[in-house]
Scaffold this active site. Structure first.
Site, PDB file in Angstrom:
ATOM      1  N   GLU A 246       0.821  -1.206   0.000  1.00 30.83           N
ATOM      2  CA  GLU A 246       0.000   0.000   0.000  1.00 30.83           C
ATOM      3  C   GLU A 246       0.858   1.262   0.000  1.00 30.83           C
ATOM      4  OE1 GLU A 246      -3.083   0.247  -0.540  1.00 30.83           O
ATOM      5  OE2 GLU A 246      -3.989  -1.677  -0.020  1.00 30.83           O
ATOM      6  N   ARG A 250       0.654   3.780  -3.294  1.00 25.15           N
ATOM      7  CA  ARG A 250       0.031   5.085  -3.031  1.00 25.15           C
ATOM      8  C   ARG A 250       1.074   6.185  -2.829  1.00 25.15           C
ATOM      9  NH1 ARG A 250      -5.715   4.098   0.129  1.00 25.15           N
ATOM     10  NH2 ARG A 250      -5.709   1.833   0.036  1.00 25.15           N
ATOM     11  N   ASP A 379      -4.563  -9.915  -8.521  1.00 27.92           N
ATOM     12  CA  ASP A 379      -4.831  -8.978  -9.614  1.00 27.92           C
ATOM     13  C   ASP A 379      -3.646  -8.231 -10.213  1.00 27.92           C
ATOM     14  OD1 ASP A 379      -4.608  -7.522  -7.251  1.00 27.92           O
ATOM     15  OD2 ASP A 379      -6.603  -6.634  -7.343  1.00 27.92           O
ATOM     16  N   GLU A 513     -12.281   0.124 -10.412  1.00 31.24           N
ATOM     17  CA  GLU A 513     -11.887  -0.857 -11.436  1.00 31.24           C
ATOM     18  C   GLU A 513     -12.818  -0.899 -12.652  1.00 31.24           C
ATOM     19  OE1 GLU A 513      -9.871  -1.505  -7.772  1.00 31.24           O
ATOM     20  OE2 GLU A 513     -12.044  -1.607  -8.131  1.00 31.24           O
ATOM     21  N   THR A 599      -0.891   0.650 -10.426  1.00 35.49           N
ATOM     22  CA  THR A 599      -2.181   0.068 -10.047  1.00 35.49           C
ATOM     23  C   THR A 599      -3.018   1.007  -9.188  1.00 35.49           C
ATOM     24  OG1 THR A 599      -3.208  -2.030  -9.386  1.00 35.49           O
ATOM     25  CG2 THR A 599      -1.514  -1.115  -7.910  1.00 35.49           C
TER      26      THR A 599
END
Length: 619
Positions: A246, A250, A379, A513, A599
């Site tokens: 994360e 980010r 994913d 998404e 992503t």
């Protein structure tokens, strides 16, 4: 010649030494020598080993003022010299303990690990000697890639819709700034800050996540305020445990994008600083990183629920894009080497049916449970294989092969059609399919479309059809709810299709998404239905998620009225609103031949093959 009457001098030679009053026997000499030796030893022992030995030594040999001061009447241990000696001794003890721990740690390592540590230390010293240590970064010639900002669309309706999405961003950002400035996220109903434990004690997740969206939408005043906060307040020096995944997607991703869009050096410096703090996560026997890392101690561990202490495919597999850029911007090859090593580990392993299980043990280098998903836990690993190839200006042949091989295995083993003809991607558990598709899996439509042009053989058309079918299925998951927002997961069993049947799968947390896939499909086909579907989502967000203090997720998309969860996720500003804005922008705004999105929707420039072989130049 002796005087008359005296015997010759040579007679003195025969006089016994034992008869002299000052002479000693051999045994007495030996005892005396022993006593003298003991005395010397005692003196030197006192000098070197007594608690005040450093002071005594300096006093004896150098007549140090410190000794004189300490021997004055009335002096005590509180004087500066004494305190200084105590500090020196404490440091010696601490260094001694540290050396013992390092020795113990080294003895537990394999010979090849010790050799690598030595090489790493040599590289570190070399960098320090060339002025590349710490924040002294090498010079990088900055060129802003094309399309960082766009122009107004010609079509008045499109222009109006795009302006509406910018207004949504202003509402989300303005509410965060008013009620939660500096916190990680906003609680829009209760109008206060919200912090997730994913970021440890790092603050400002929404600020860093939103930087590039602010820039892309030309909200430059807001961008400057965010830059000022980053420069003065963004701090990574803390004794706290963070999610490596994360924080990478980010914070590192957001800082890198802000640098490439604006050219502001503070973003490069902060991105590299944080990247360096994440490197200890790779200190495992295999080099597969831990999921959680204490930024101060460098101690890592995995999620306790993850298949016997395994690392997660989507977490260790979603570092590649950011780390390649960190090497480029820092001149430090460690970042690139760490992520390339992950591929080496994966390529040595057998894949069940050609699939990559979600769990891998970082100690043994073996798969955990044989669960496979293109949604949560899996994913973005597949996404980063494709994007690594594209970001390398299509030079990364290994990434390309791994992606298309994996996609073939997914099509064969996981892709299915429902009774009414909806294509979905199921989950695989030890050979058995669970006919469930997550909202997270809906990114796959966009991914497959993005990779279709490079597909092997004549599969480009086939893959575009697959992408369109997945986009339609995900749209149906929205259309079949009361609020016209998609559930967290939906099923294709028990007589239902594209509907959530479990209460804990009915929530919507402002996820991007589905809109991400619409954006990619629009770019590649210009089919107007993708903009229509995107606008449906805008209307649902405005009607059911917008509140006075921002935007909130909802707990049940099948309920007639929204029950807000009171969290404005940072990815709503980073991804959902950015993809909506780009859906209604022209194709030359962040064009795909110059930019690749991480992503978290942070755009990173394609590392163009250097025509002039100039090192460290970003085109």
């Amino acid at each position: 010649t002796p005087p008359p009457g005296f015997p010759p001098l040579t007679g003195q030679k025969v006089i016994s030494s034992s008869r002299l009053p000052t002479s000693f026997r051999l045994t007495e000499k030996f005892i005396l020598l022993l006593v003298f030796s003991a005395f010397i030893t005692l003196c030197f022992g006192a000098i070197f080993f007594l608690p005040d030995s450093s002071k005594l030594l300096s006093g004896v040999f150098f007549h140090s003022p410190a000794v004189e001061t300490n021997t004055r009447p009335g002096s005590d241990s509180s004087d500066p010299a004494s305190a200084n000696d105590e500090r020196v001794l404490a440091k010696i003890r601490k260094d001694h303990e540290k050396a013992l721990l390092e020795a113990k740690d080294t003895l537990q390592k394999r010979p090849d690990e010790i050799k690598q540590d030595i090489l790493n230390e040599k590289e570190k010293v070399a960098k320090e000697n060339t002025g590349q240590g710490g924040n002294d970064l090498p010079f990088v010639e900055y060129h802003r890639p094309p399309g960082a900002t766009g122009h107004e669309p010609q079509d008045p309706e499109t222009k109006e819709k795009r302006a509406k999405i910018k207004e949504m961003m202003k509402h989300a950002w303005g509410s965060y700034r008013r009620y939660a400035w500096g916190s990680n996220e906003l609680r829009p109903v209760s109008k206060q800050g919200h912090s997730s434990n994913l970021f440890g004690s790092i603050k400002g997740a929404t600020i860093v996540d939103a930087l590039d969206t602010l820039y892309i939408m030309e909200m430059f005043e807001e961008f400057d305020a965010a830059t000022d906060w980053v420069e003065k307040n963004l701090d990574f020096n803390m004794n706290a445990e963070v999610s490596v995944f994360e924080v990478n997607i980010r914070f590192v991703g957001g800082l890198l994008s802000a640098y490439y869009l604006s050219g502001k050096e503070v973003y490069r410096r902060k991105a590299v600083e944080l990247g360096e703090k994440l490197l200890p996560a790779f200190k495992t026997p295999t080099g597969i990183p831990w999921a959680l890392l204490n930024l101060k101690s460098g101690i890592g561990r995995n999620w306790p629920w993850a298949s016997g202490g395994s690392s997660i495919l989507a977490e260790y597999g979603t570092l590649h894009l950011e780390f390649m850029h960190l090497s480029k911007l820092s001149g430090n090859p460690d970042f690139e080497q760490k992520v390339m090593n992950i591929r080496k580990v994966l390529n040595r392993l057998d894949k069940p049916q050609g699939l990559y299980p979600n769990y891998l043990n970082p100690n043994s280098g073996q798969w955990g449970q044989h669960h496979v998903s293109v949604g949560g836990l899996g994913d973005s690993f597949y996404e980063y294989l494709l994007k690594a190839w594209l970001m390398s200006d299509k030079a990364d042949e290994e990434g390309k092969k791994m992606y298309y091989d994996a996609l073939q295995a997914i099509e064969t083993n996981l892709m299915r059609k429902s009774t009414s003809g909806l294509t979905y991607i199921a989950e695989w558990k030890g050979g058995l399919l669970e006919h469930k598709m997550g909202h997270l899996t809906c990114f796959a439509g966009g991914m497959i479309a993005l990779g279709a042009d490079g597909a092997p053989g004549d599969k480009t058309g086939h893959q575009m059809e697959q992408a369109a079918e997945i986009a339609r299925t995900c749209h149906e998951s929205y259309a079949r709810t009361a609020l016209k927002l998609g559930p967290e997961a939906f099923r294709f069993d028990g007589g239902v299709e594209a509907i959530a049947t479990r209460q804990n799968e009915k929530y919507f947390i402002l996820r991007p998404e589905v809109i991400e896939t619409y954006m990619y499909m629009w770019r590649f086909t210009h089919d107007p239905k993708y903009r229509e579907w995107g606008w449906e989502a805008v209307q649902a967000l405005e009607q059911h998620c917008r509140v006075e203090g921002g935007y909130s997720g909802v707990r049940d998309v099948y309920a007639s009225a929204p029950n807000h969860d009171d969290v404005q996720q940072s990815f709503y500003l980073a991804e959902t609103l950015k993809y909506l804005y780009l859906l209604f922008s022209d194709d030359d705004h962040l064009p795909f031949d110059h930019w690749v999105f991480n992503t978290e929707a942070h755009p990173l420039p394609v590392l163009k093959k250097d025509k002039t072989d100039i090192p460290n130049e970003v085109e």
